[in-house]
Design a protein around this motif. Structure first.
Motif, mmCIF file in Angstrom:
data_model
loop_
_atom_site.group_PDB
_atom_site.id
_atom_site.type_symbol
_atom_site.label_atom_id
_atom_site.label_comp_id
_atom_site.label_asym_id
_atom_site.label_seq_id
_atom_site.Cartn_x
_atom_site.Cartn_y
_atom_site.Cartn_z
ATOM 1 N N GLU A 51 7.862 67.022 23.764
ATOM 2 C CA GLU A 51 7.364 66.576 25.064
ATOM 3 C C GLU A 51 8.366 66.998 26.145
ATOM 4 O O GLU A 51 9.569 66.906 25.933
ATOM 5 C CB GLU A 51 7.226 65.048 25.020
ATOM 6 C CG GLU A 51 6.692 64.436 26.282
ATOM 7 C CD GLU A 51 6.499 62.931 26.134
ATOM 8 O OE1 GLU A 51 5.643 62.520 25.336
ATOM 9 O OE2 GLU A 51 7.246 62.184 26.795
ATOM 10 N N HIS A 100 9.535 66.453 30.192
ATOM 11 C CA HIS A 100 9.373 65.549 31.334
ATOM 12 C C HIS A 100 9.912 66.198 32.612
ATOM 13 O O HIS A 100 10.958 66.846 32.607
ATOM 14 C CB HIS A 100 10.118 64.226 31.092
ATOM 15 C CG HIS A 100 9.981 63.282 32.253
ATOM 16 N ND1 HIS A 100 8.861 62.505 32.449
ATOM 17 C CD2 HIS A 100 10.808 63.029 33.310
ATOM 18 C CE1 HIS A 100 9.010 61.807 33.568
ATOM 19 N NE2 HIS A 100 10.182 62.099 34.101
ATOM 20 N N ILE A 138 -4.359 72.941 30.694
ATOM 21 C CA ILE A 138 -4.305 71.505 30.411
ATOM 22 C C ILE A 138 -5.721 71.036 30.069
ATOM 23 O O ILE A 138 -6.662 71.273 30.825
ATOM 24 C CB ILE A 138 -3.736 70.722 31.609
ATOM 25 C CG1 ILE A 138 -2.280 71.128 31.871
ATOM 26 C CG2 ILE A 138 -3.836 69.216 31.381
ATOM 27 C CD1 ILE A 138 -1.306 70.868 30.730
ATOM 28 N N LYS A 145 -6.248 67.719 28.717
ATOM 29 C CA LYS A 145 -6.345 66.261 28.823
ATOM 30 C C LYS A 145 -5.306 65.754 29.819
ATOM 31 O O LYS A 145 -4.147 66.175 29.791
ATOM 32 C CB LYS A 145 -6.112 65.608 27.452
ATOM 33 C CG LYS A 145 -6.337 64.099 27.472
ATOM 34 C CD LYS A 145 -5.968 63.447 26.159
ATOM 35 C CE LYS A 145 -6.098 61.934 26.248
ATOM 36 N NZ LYS A 145 -5.413 61.240 25.158
ATOM 37 N N ASP A 202 -3.930 62.029 31.222
ATOM 38 C CA ASP A 202 -3.958 60.562 31.122
ATOM 39 C C ASP A 202 -3.097 60.014 32.249
ATOM 40 O O ASP A 202 -1.871 60.017 32.174
ATOM 41 C CB ASP A 202 -3.433 60.105 29.756
ATOM 42 C CG ASP A 202 -3.608 58.607 29.536
ATOM 43 O OD1 ASP A 202 -3.622 57.852 30.541
ATOM 44 O OD2 ASP A 202 -3.727 58.182 28.380
ATOM 45 N N SER A 211 -0.734 56.903 31.510
ATOM 46 C CA SER A 211 0.536 57.161 30.796
ATOM 47 C C SER A 211 1.319 58.308 31.424
ATOM 48 O O SER A 211 2.365 58.704 30.912
ATOM 49 C CB SER A 211 0.259 57.468 29.325
ATOM 50 O OG SER A 211 -0.440 58.694 29.192
ATOM 51 N N SER A 238 0.710 61.533 31.597
ATOM 52 C CA SER A 238 0.914 62.633 30.657
ATOM 53 C C SER A 238 -0.219 63.645 30.733
ATOM 54 O O SER A 238 -1.369 63.308 31.036
ATOM 55 C CB SER A 238 1.046 62.103 29.231
ATOM 56 O OG SER A 238 -0.199 61.616 28.771
ATOM 57 N N THR A 290 -1.790 67.086 28.500
ATOM 58 C CA THR A 290 -1.767 67.745 27.193
ATOM 59 C C THR A 290 -2.408 69.117 27.314
ATOM 60 O O THR A 290 -3.485 69.257 27.884
ATOM 61 C CB THR A 290 -2.531 66.908 26.143
ATOM 62 O OG1 THR A 290 -2.020 65.574 26.157
ATOM 63 C CG2 THR A 290 -2.367 67.495 24.753
ATOM 64 N N SER A 291 -1.727 70.131 26.774
ATOM 65 C CA SER A 291 -2.238 71.504 26.870
ATOM 66 C C SER A 291 -3.144 71.828 25.689
ATOM 67 O O SER A 291 -3.166 71.120 24.676
ATOM 68 C CB SER A 291 -1.078 72.499 26.910
ATOM 69 O OG SER A 291 -0.541 72.673 25.608
ATOM 70 N N THR A 313 2.827 68.476 25.341
ATOM 71 C CA THR A 313 2.698 67.320 26.233
ATOM 72 C C THR A 313 3.713 67.425 27.356
ATOM 73 O O THR A 313 4.882 67.740 27.127
ATOM 74 C CB THR A 313 2.913 65.999 25.468
ATOM 75 O OG1 THR A 313 1.981 65.930 24.391
ATOM 76 C CG2 THR A 313 2.694 64.787 26.369
ATOM 77 N N THR A 341 5.071 65.158 30.720
ATOM 78 C CA THR A 341 5.019 63.888 31.447
ATOM 79 C C THR A 341 5.688 64.059 32.801
ATOM 80 O O THR A 341 6.466 64.991 33.011
ATOM 81 C CB THR A 341 5.693 62.758 30.656
ATOM 82 O OG1 THR A 341 7.065 63.103 30.411
ATOM 83 C CG2 THR A 341 4.987 62.509 29.328
#
Length: 435
Positions: A3, A5, A95, A97, A99, A102, A104, A106-107, A112, A114
């Motif tokens: 992940e 950030h 990408i 998704k 969210d 949270s 975040s 997702t690819s 992920t 953030t």
């Protein structure tokens, strides 16, 4: 996958992303704080070049020549610039998704990302004829234009079908600009659209009559009042003809479709307030979710000048809304305030030897046409004013100088009262220059 950030993430790699990055650099960021995530393979660039200079037969524009932010006279941000500023360009990354609760993203590859603060700059996608199940619309050489990859396909088709027949479906920005540039490439061009005249969302019948005649004089054939309902192709799968609703069939080696776009908001459905087809924001482009901003095509924002909510699809607003959002983000961090976004709608286009600008709102019960709108003139210069409630709300000018274009912008901003329409027609541009 690990992940990653970032303090700030810009989702989307178009014009807005480039101008937001430039503003972040001006405001001051630390290396590693900002990432741009884009499904395109190249750093942000000035998209308007694609329907104009990119397709020229000689002296065509190519990257790195039109990376942001040269479109507004700013610095050209080459990929190295982002590296020097410690801004991470995460390219060729879709990408799938988001969210927001949270924080975040997702690819498609499962990575992920953030963030603390997100700027949604996803822009629009082109509306395709295959979306409506148009017969044969999946044939080769039925092309669209949104990204550089699309422009490369059009260039390849122009070269492969040299001096061939092109049909352009749609009579808006893309239709008019692409028809002109295909003609410059010596293709036999026919433009097809269902409306009674070109650019109906902006042009009056009087304005459109000039452009339609001018284009006809340049050899562009125009078919109005009908739509493409099917396509024929050869054994290689290449398009050979366009079938129209009125029964006509047009031979075609290349078809370019420009029938509009849709804002890319699907990742955020049900998570964020929406209005008028876009993501609802305040005058600083913050959405209903604190720390999430939306800019450019996807934002539905308060239009201070007219006291309503609007969504604007144009490069000028993409640039300015991106800068406004970044200023607001940095001001918020420093507990400072900035002015609300006070946008004057602005649209422009260039094709052949023509260049027009429009400012304001094309509303009202009345319009006037002034100046020389003879399509055979060596240097036509004409314009139009839109009058509502006795005041000028919109102003259009073809062939204007920089100062003259500033004058019509001022008229649209000031909204002066008009007592006599005939005087306005006679004074024309001089009326604007006196304001």
């Amino acid at each position: 996958m690990a992940e990653k950030h970032f303090k700030y993430v810009i989702l989307g790699g178009g014009v807005a992303a480039g101008y937001a990055a430039q503003e972040f650099a001006k405001q001051g960021i630390n290396p590693g704080e900002l990432a741009i995530i884009s499904k395109e393979a190249v750093a942000p660039y000035e998209r308007p070049a694609l329907s104009k200079a990119y397709l020229f037969p000689q002296g065509a524009a190519r990257l790195p020549g039109f990376h942001c932010c040269v479109g507004s006279g700013g610095e050209r941000l080459l990929p190295e610039w982002y590296t020097e500023k410690g801004i991470e360009l995460i390219l060729s990354t879709e990408i799938v998704k988001a969210d927001l609760s949270s924080k975040s993203l997702t690819s498609a590859a499962g990575a992920t990302f953030t963030y603390d603060i997100l700027i949604i700059a996803t822009g629009s996608s082109t509306i395709k004829l295959t979306d409506f199940g148009v017969q044969g619309a999946d044939a080769n050489n039925i092309l669209y234009l949104r990204e550089i990859d699309d422009a490369d396909k059009i260039v390849a088709a122009i070269q492969a079908k040299k001096d061939g027949k092109a049909v352009v479906v749609g009579g808006g920005y893309i239709g008019l600009e692409i028809s002109a540039v295909l003609r410059l490439n010596n293709l036999d061009v026919t433009m097809v659209y269902p409306e009674p005249w070109c650019m109906p969302r902006l042009f009056t019948a009087g304005i459109a009559a000039f452009y339609e005649s001018y284009y006809a004089n340049k050899g562009v054939k125009i078919v109005k009042g009908t739509v493409a309902v099917g396509f024929d192709s050869d054994t290689n799968g290449d398009v050979t003809s366009v079938k129209l609703k009125d029964g006509r069939v047009l031979d075609a080696d290349i078809v370019v479709v420009g029938v509009g776009g849709r804002p890319l908001t699907s990742l955020f459905k049900g998570q964020i307030a929406e209005e008028k087809g876009g993501i609802k924001t305040d005058a600083f482009f913050q959405t209903s979710i604190p720390g999430v901003y939306a800019v450019g095509d996807v934002a539905t924002f308060p239009m201070k000048l007219y006291g309503d909510l609007r969504r604007v699809e144009h490069v000028d607003h993409s640039r300015k809304s991106a800068e406004q959002a970044v200023k607001a983000i940095k001001a918020s961090e420093e507990a400072k305030s900035i002015d609300e976004y006070d946008y004057l709608p602005y649209f422009y286009s260039r094709s052949f030897d023509l260049s027009w600008q429009f400012y304001g709102d094309n509303v009202g019960e009345d319009t006037v046409l002034f100046g020389d709108s003879d399509p055979t003139s060596a240097k036509p210069k004409f314009g139009s004013y839109w009058i509502k409630d006795g005041k000028i709300y919109g102003a259009f000018l073809e062939g204007g100088s920089a100062d003259e274009n500033k004058a019509i912008a001022k008229v649209a901003r000031v909204q002066p009262a008009v007592s006599d329409k005939n005087v306005l027609t006679q004074e024309g541009l001089q009326f604007a220059c006196k304001i």
